[in-house]
Design a protein around this motif. Structure first.
Motif, mmCIF file in Angstrom:
data_model
loop_
_atom_site.group_PDB
_atom_site.id
_atom_site.type_symbol
_atom_site.label_atom_id
_atom_site.label_comp_id
_atom_site.label_asym_id
_atom_site.label_seq_id
_atom_site.Cartn_x
_atom_site.Cartn_y
_atom_site.Cartn_z
ATOM 1 N N PHE A 66 43.343 49.836 53.812
ATOM 2 C CA PHE A 66 42.066 49.335 53.171
ATOM 3 C C PHE A 66 41.061 50.089 52.796
ATOM 4 C CE2 PHE A 66 38.719 45.983 52.431
ATOM 5 C CZ PHE A 66 39.265 45.453 51.343
ATOM 6 N N MET A 67 40.393 49.815 51.655
ATOM 7 C CA MET A 67 39.355 50.731 51.306
ATOM 8 C C MET A 67 38.098 51.086 52.705
ATOM 9 S SD MET A 67 37.809 48.969 47.894
ATOM 10 C CE MET A 67 38.533 47.469 48.176
ATOM 11 N N GLY A 68 38.002 52.335 52.985
ATOM 12 C CA GLY A 68 37.209 52.733 54.075
ATOM 13 C C GLY A 68 38.033 52.868 55.389
ATOM 14 N N GLY A 87 39.529 55.424 55.904
ATOM 15 C CA GLY A 87 39.716 57.019 56.315
ATOM 16 C C GLY A 87 40.867 57.549 55.998
ATOM 17 N N LYS A 88 41.358 57.092 54.863
ATOM 18 C CA LYS A 88 42.851 57.821 54.248
ATOM 19 C C LYS A 88 42.529 59.368 53.851
ATOM 20 C CE LYS A 88 42.738 54.414 51.845
ATOM 21 N NZ LYS A 88 42.704 53.152 50.921
ATOM 22 N N THR A 89 41.446 59.281 53.120
ATOM 23 C CA THR A 89 41.319 60.775 52.467
ATOM 24 C C THR A 89 40.811 61.540 53.681
ATOM 25 O OG1 THR A 89 40.820 59.733 50.482
ATOM 26 C CG2 THR A 89 40.158 61.919 50.730
ATOM 27 N N PRO A 101 35.316 49.138 42.323
ATOM 28 C CA PRO A 101 35.137 47.760 41.745
ATOM 29 C C PRO A 101 35.685 46.752 42.562
ATOM 30 C CG PRO A 101 36.431 49.312 40.484
ATOM 31 C CD PRO A 101 36.092 49.928 41.879
ATOM 32 N N LEU A 102 36.651 46.621 43.357
ATOM 33 C CA LEU A 102 37.089 45.586 44.062
ATOM 34 C C LEU A 102 36.470 45.304 45.432
ATOM 35 C CD1 LEU A 102 41.080 45.844 43.178
ATOM 36 C CD2 LEU A 102 39.336 44.541 42.248
ATOM 37 N N PHE A 103 35.510 46.104 45.882
ATOM 38 C CA PHE A 103 34.713 45.718 47.084
ATOM 39 C C PHE A 103 33.567 44.974 46.978
ATOM 40 C CE2 PHE A 103 35.317 46.930 51.788
ATOM 41 C CZ PHE A 103 33.946 46.371 51.883
ATOM 42 N N GLY A 117 45.297 47.616 33.893
ATOM 43 C CA GLY A 117 45.337 48.831 33.189
ATOM 44 C C GLY A 117 45.321 50.083 34.428
ATOM 45 N N PHE A 118 44.502 49.964 35.410
ATOM 46 C CA PHE A 118 44.433 50.871 36.512
ATOM 47 C C PHE A 118 45.755 50.865 37.322
ATOM 48 C CE2 PHE A 118 43.634 51.186 41.195
ATOM 49 C CZ PHE A 118 43.408 52.761 41.145
ATOM 50 N N ARG A 119 46.315 49.565 37.432
ATOM 51 C CA ARG A 119 47.472 49.569 38.487
ATOM 52 C C ARG A 119 48.502 50.333 37.796
ATOM 53 N NH1 ARG A 119 45.448 49.025 42.994
ATOM 54 N NH2 ARG A 119 43.942 47.053 43.156
ATOM 55 N N ILE A 161 37.754 53.087 34.164
ATOM 56 C CA ILE A 161 39.007 52.549 33.889
ATOM 57 C C ILE A 161 39.142 50.995 34.171
ATOM 58 C CG2 ILE A 161 41.460 52.678 34.374
ATOM 59 C CD1 ILE A 161 40.885 55.689 35.089
ATOM 60 N N PHE A 162 38.535 50.784 35.058
ATOM 61 C CA PHE A 162 38.658 49.029 35.309
ATOM 62 C C PHE A 162 37.605 48.273 34.258
ATOM 63 C CE2 PHE A 162 40.079 47.383 39.501
ATOM 64 C CZ PHE A 162 40.554 48.343 40.082
ATOM 65 N N ASP A 163 36.451 49.061 33.881
ATOM 66 C CA ASP A 163 35.878 48.218 32.990
ATOM 67 C C ASP A 163 36.515 48.563 31.462
ATOM 68 O OD1 ASP A 163 33.622 48.299 34.734
ATOM 69 O OD2 ASP A 163 32.410 49.844 33.713
HETATM 70 C C1 S3P Z 1 41.299 49.881 45.202
HETATM 71 C C2 S3P Z 1 40.868 51.099 46.258
HETATM 72 C C3 S3P Z 1 40.502 52.300 45.845
HETATM 73 C C4 S3P Z 1 40.898 52.594 44.312
HETATM 74 C C5 S3P Z 1 40.426 51.392 43.469
HETATM 75 C C6 S3P Z 1 40.945 50.070 43.973
HETATM 76 C C7 S3P Z 1 41.894 48.690 45.839
HETATM 77 O O1 S3P Z 1 40.573 53.118 46.570
HETATM 78 O O2 S3P Z 1 42.012 52.822 44.225
HETATM 79 O O3 S3P Z 1 39.270 51.161 43.368
HETATM 80 O O4 S3P Z 1 42.570 47.816 45.123
HETATM 81 O O5 S3P Z 1 41.676 48.427 47.260
HETATM 82 P P1 S3P Z 1 40.233 53.635 48.474
HETATM 83 O O6 S3P Z 1 41.051 52.697 49.009
HETATM 84 O O7 S3P Z 1 40.290 54.987 48.352
HETATM 85 O O8 S3P Z 1 38.716 53.126 48.266
#
Ligand code: S3P
Length: 192
Positions: free
Chosen positions: A27-29, A31-33, A136-138, A73-75, A65-67
Motif C-alpha cells: 500500500f501507499m506509505g 516504504g517501497k521506494t 490521488p487515491l489516498f 488512463g493511469f493504469r 495524469i489522473f486529472d
Molecule cells: C496508487 C499509489 C501511488 C501511485 C498512484 C496510485 C494506488 O503509488 O501509483 O497514486 O493506487 O495505490 P505509491 O504506492 O508509491 O504511493
C-alpha cells in the motif's frame, strides 16, 4: 515518509547483481521506494521507482495524469511501464500501490521477478505520508482502510515474501530483505 533511518548492522556486498527483477509492492506509505533505495545503495545495484519513471516518460505528474485521463488512463500507462521495466537488466523496482489491481500486471509480477510485499496498515500509512496531495487515491482514512483491505488478498496472491514494516526502520527492513534475496540466490556475487 516517516520511518526512522538509524543504521543497523549491515552485510557489505560489493560486486553483486540480481538474477531477476525484484518488485516491491504494498500500500501507499509501505516504504517501497525507501527500502529498495536503501538495498540498492548498500549492495551497489540499481533501483527504480516505477511511478517516477512513468512521470519522466510521460513528462507529467501522476496527479495530472489522473486529472486528465482518470484512473483508467493511469493504469494503462502503469502496465506499459511495468512491462518495460521488467524486461530491462534486472533492477529493484518499487511499484505503485495499485499495481496488483490488473490481472495482467499480477501475471507479469509473478512470472518475471521476485515479489516482496511490504505490509502496512492504512492507519500507519497515513501517519507516514506527510503530503497526500500527490497520491490521488489516498483520500480519507476510511477510504484508505477499505482500499487496503480490498487489496491485501491481491498483494498476497503475487508475493514471494511478505514483510511486516510496522515497528521497524528502513535499515532493518532492508537488511531483512537483503538476507532473503541472498538466500534465494537472487542477489548474488557477480563474476569479476
Ligand atoms: C496508487 C499509489 C501511488 C501511485 C498512484 C496510485 C494506488 O503509488 O501509483 O497514486 O493506487 O495505490 P505509491 O504506492 O508509491 O504511493
Amino acid at each position: 515518509m516517516q520511518m526512522p533511518e538509524e543504521e543497523a548492522t549491515e552485510t557489505e556486498a560489493k560486486h553483486v547483481g540480481l538474477t531477476k527483477p525484484v518488485f516491491f509492492i504494498g500500500f501507499m506509505g509501505a516504504g517501497k521506494t525507501s527500502v529498495s533505495r536503501r538495498i540498492a545503495r548498500r549492495s551497489h545495484i540499481a533501483s527504480i521507482d516505477a511511478d517516477a519513471y512513468l512521470e519522466r516518460r510521460e513528462g507529467k505528474k501522476i496527479k495530472s495524469i489522473f486529472d486528465e485521463s482518470g484512473e483508467e488512463g493511469f493504469r494503462t500507462l502503469e502496465t506499459d511501464v511495468l512491462n518495460e521495466l521488467s524486461q530491462k537488466e534486472p533492477l529493484l523496482i518499487s511499484c505503485g500501490g495499485g499495481v496488483v489491481l490488473k490481472p495482467e500486471n499480477r501475471k507479469i509480477l509473478r512470472e518475471r521477478g521476485f515479489v516482496v510485499y511490504l505490509m502496512v496498515s492504512a492507519d500507519e500509512a497515513s501517519c507516514r505520508i506527510k503530503d497526500a496531495s500527490s497520491r490521488p487515491l489516498f483520500k480519507t482514512i476510511e477510504n484508505a482502510r477499505a482500499t487496503n483491505d480490498a487489496r491485501i488478498p491481491l498483494y498476497h496472491e503475487v508475493a514471494d515474501v511478505a514483510i511486516e514494516t510496522i515497528g521497524k526502520n528502513v535499515s532493518r527492513i532492508a537488511q531483512e530483505i537483503t538476507e532473503i534475496l541472498q538466500k534465494e540466490g537472487i542477489l548474488c556475487p557477480l563474476p569479476k
